[in-house]
Design an enzyme around this catalytic site. Structure first.
Site, PDB file in Angstrom:
ATOM      1  N   SER A   1       0.839  -1.197   0.000  1.00 38.46           N
ATOM      2  CA  SER A   1       0.000   0.000   0.000  1.00 38.46           C
ATOM      3  C   SER A   1       0.883   1.260   0.000  1.00 38.46           C
ATOM      4  O   SER A   1       1.697   1.425  -0.896  1.00 38.46           O
ATOM      5  CB  SER A   1      -0.963  -0.045   1.189  1.00 38.46           C
ATOM      6  OG  SER A   1      -2.009   0.885   1.053  1.00 38.46           O
TER       7      SER A   1
ATOM      8  N   ASP B   1      -8.789  -5.343  -5.805  1.00 41.04           N
ATOM      9  CA  ASP B   1      -8.378  -4.314  -4.849  1.00 41.04           C
ATOM     10  C   ASP B   1      -9.377  -3.154  -4.905  1.00 41.04           C
ATOM     11  O   ASP B   1      -9.584  -2.552  -5.953  1.00 41.04           O
ATOM     12  CB  ASP B   1      -6.977  -3.826  -5.222  1.00 41.04           C
ATOM     13  CG  ASP B   1      -6.377  -2.857  -4.214  1.00 41.04           C
ATOM     14  OD1 ASP B   1      -7.119  -2.332  -3.363  1.00 41.04           O
ATOM     15  OD2 ASP B   1      -5.162  -2.627  -4.287  1.00 41.04           O
TER      16      ASP B   1
ATOM     17  N   HIS C   1      -7.168  -5.892  -1.441  1.00 43.34           N
ATOM     18  CA  HIS C   1      -6.025  -5.050  -1.100  1.00 43.34           C
ATOM     19  C   HIS C   1      -5.179  -5.611   0.038  1.00 43.34           C
ATOM     20  O   HIS C   1      -3.961  -5.536  -0.003  1.00 43.34           O
ATOM     21  CB  HIS C   1      -6.518  -3.652  -0.718  1.00 43.34           C
ATOM     22  CG  HIS C   1      -5.409  -2.674  -0.467  1.00 43.34           C
ATOM     23  ND1 HIS C   1      -4.692  -2.085  -1.491  1.00 43.34           N
ATOM     24  CD2 HIS C   1      -4.882  -2.188   0.688  1.00 43.34           C
ATOM     25  CE1 HIS C   1      -3.794  -1.276  -0.988  1.00 43.34           C
ATOM     26  NE2 HIS C   1      -3.867  -1.316   0.336  1.00 43.34           N
TER      27      HIS C   1
END
Length: 414
Positions: A234, A324, A358
Site C-alpha cells: 500500500s 483491490d 487489497h
C-alpha cells in the site's frame, strides 16, 4: 470413539494446520468450530459442517465442508473464514516474541449451527502459531533517526537483508518481518510515521531517513552484501518504489498493491522537494449503501507526481490484486512497467491475482473484506473474495521469498 487430531500443535503462522477426525460412524455429520484469540484477547470464530467417509473419518485436506463459514475442500478453510466477534476488526499481532496466536478446535458430533448457545463439544484441542521461530534475534532499533525492529537468524554466515514497510495505518508492524526472518532473512521492520518520536503523518517524508535505514542494514554483519531489498504494501509499496528509484544500494523491491505516484505527501531530499505529492481527491470518496467507505476515487493518475522507476538499478516485482478496492493497483503497476519499458528497462515484472483484495497478508491470517483503519470511523473496503484472496496470499508469500533470494543472494549462505 471419536478422535480429534490437530497438527502441528505448535508451529509457525504460515505453516498449514492439519485437522482430522477419526472414529466416527460412516456418513455421520459433524461440526468443527475454530476459535482464535489474538494479542488483545479479541475472539474470531469459524465453523463448518462435514460428513464422515465410509471409514468414519473427516480430514480437511480431502473432505468438503458442506456449509458453514466456507464450503468445499480447503485444508485452511476454517482459518481463512474466521470472523471477528467484534465486527470489522482484524487480528492484532503486536508481540511476536512472547504471544502466539492461540487456536481452539472444537468437535461436535452433530450439526451445531451456532444460531443459539452451542452444546458442549465432544472433543477440544488447542494449537499455537508463532510469528517468530526459536533462535531468531529481535533488536529494537533507535539509532540516529531510525525507529524500528531488526530480526535476524543466529546461524552461521550471512543472509539477504530486507527493509519491510507497511501502509497508511502508520506505526510499527513486526509480524511480517519476524516471519520472514524465520525463513532465512535479516529484516528491518521500519516505522516511518505515527510511531515513537516520528512525525504523526506522512505529509513530509525525507529520503535521508530511508537511506540511513539502508546503510544501517548493510552494516549489519549478518547481512549479505552489496545490496538490500525493500518490501512494501500500500503506502509502503509507494515508498519502496521511491527507494528503488533513488538509492543504488537497493537491489530488489517488491511492491504489493501500491501506486506509481506519490500521494498525500511530498518526498524531500536535502531540504529540497524530490517528488511533490498529489493531494487525495477526497470529494470522490464513496460511502456505499451498506455504510462502507470506498477510496478508489481518491487516486487519479498524476504524472507530475510520478515515481521515476526507470532509474531503478535493481529488480522490481509488482504484485497486484485485481479485486483491490482501495485503488486500482494493477493499473498503477502497468503504468510503471510501461514507463520502464519506454526507457529501455527490463528489470520489472508483474504478478496479478484475480479475486484478491487489497489486504494481502502472510498466510495464516483470516480473510478481511473490510475493516476499520486508524483515522476513519467508517470501515474501509479492501475487496476480494475469500478463496482466491487467501490462495493468492500463499502464492505471494512464496514469490517474495524466491524473488529476494534470487536477487540478493550474491554473498549469502542460502
Amino acid at each position: 470413539m471419536a478422535n480429534l487430531i490437530v497438527l502441528p500443535e505448535t508451529g509457525l503462522a504460515d505453516e498449514p494446520m492439519q485437522i482430522k477426525v477419526t472414529g466416527l460412524q460412516p456418513s455421520q455429520k459433524v461440526t468443527i468450530r475454530l476459535t482464535l484469540k489474538d494479542d488483545k484477547g479479541q475472539l474470531f470464530q469459524s465453523r463448518a459442517f462435514y460428513e464422515a467417509d465410509n471409514a468414519g473419518e473427516v480430514s480437511l485436506d480431502k473432505t468438503a465442508a458442506l456449509g458453514g463459514t466456507y464450503q468445499g475442500v480447503y485444508p485452511m478453510g476454517l482459518v481463512w473464514s474466521l470472523k471477528p466477534l467484534k465486527p470489522f476488526t482484524r487480528p492484532m499481532k503486536k508481540d511476536v516474541a512472547n504471544c502466539p496466536f492461540e487456536y481452539t478446535v472444537d468437535l461436535f458430533e452433530s450439526l451445531s449451527l451456532g444460531l443459539s448457545a452451542d452444546p458442549q463439544p465432544t472433543l477440544t484441542k488447542t494449537c499455537t502459531r508463532w510469528h517468530m521461530a526459536p533462535g531468531i534475534q529481535k533488536i529494537q532499533i533507535k539509532e540516529g533517526r531510525i525507529r524500528g525492529t531488526l530480526f535476524y537468524p543466529t546461524g552461521e554466515g550471512s543472509y539477504p537483508g530486507i527493509i519491510d514497510l507497511f501502509g497508511g495505518g502508520g506505526g510499527l508492524a513486526e509480524y511480517r518481518a519476524s516471519l520472514l526472518a524465520s525463513h532465512g532473512f535479516v529484516v528491518l521492520a521500519l516505522a516511518y510515521f505515527a510511531y515513537s518520536d516520528l512525525p504523526q503523518t506522512f505529509e513530509k517524508l525525507h529520503l535521508e531517513y530511508f537511506e540511513e535505514a539502508v546503510d544501517l542494514l548493510l552494516k549489519h554483519p549478518k547481512v549479505s552484501k552489496p545490496k538490500v531489498g525493500v518490501l512494501g504494501v500500500s503506502k509502503g509499496a509507494e515508498v519502496a518504489l521511491v527507494l528503488a528509484s533513488y538509492l543504488p544500494q537497493v537491489g530488489a523491491t517488491v511492491s504489493i498493491n501500491g501506486t506509481c505516484y506519490v500521494y498525500g505527501g511530498t518526498i524531500y531530499h536535502e531540504g529540497k522537494v524530490l517528488i511533490k505529492g498529489t493531494p487525495y481527491v477526497q470529494e470522490k470518496m464513496v460511502i456505499t449503501a451498506d455504510g462502507f467507505l470506498k477510496t478508489a476515487g481518491f487516486y487519479e493518475d498524476s504524472p507530475a507526481s510520478s515515481i521515476p522507476v526507470e532509474r531503478a538499478q535493481g529488480h522490481i516485482l509488482y504484485i497486484t490484486a485485481e479485486a483491490d478496492q482501495y485503488f486500482n493497483s494493477k493499473h498503477f503497476a502497468k503504468v510503471a512497467l510501461s514507463r520502464m519499458k519506454k526507457h529501455g528497462r527490463n528489470n520489472g515484472r508483474m504478478i496479478s491475482y484475480p479475486g484478491a483484495g487489497h489486504q494481502i497478508e502472510p498466510p495464516g491470517f483470516p480473510f478481511c473484506w473490510a475493516a476499520s483503519l486508524r483515522g476513519h470511523n467508517i470501515p474501509l473496503i479492501a475487496g476480494g473474495e475469500m478463496i482466491p484472496h487467501c490462495e493468492a496470499e500463499e502464492s505471494v508469500w512464496r514469490e517474495i521469498q524466491l524473488f529476494f533470494r534470487q536477487h540478493l543472494n550474491l554473498s549469502s549462505n542460502l
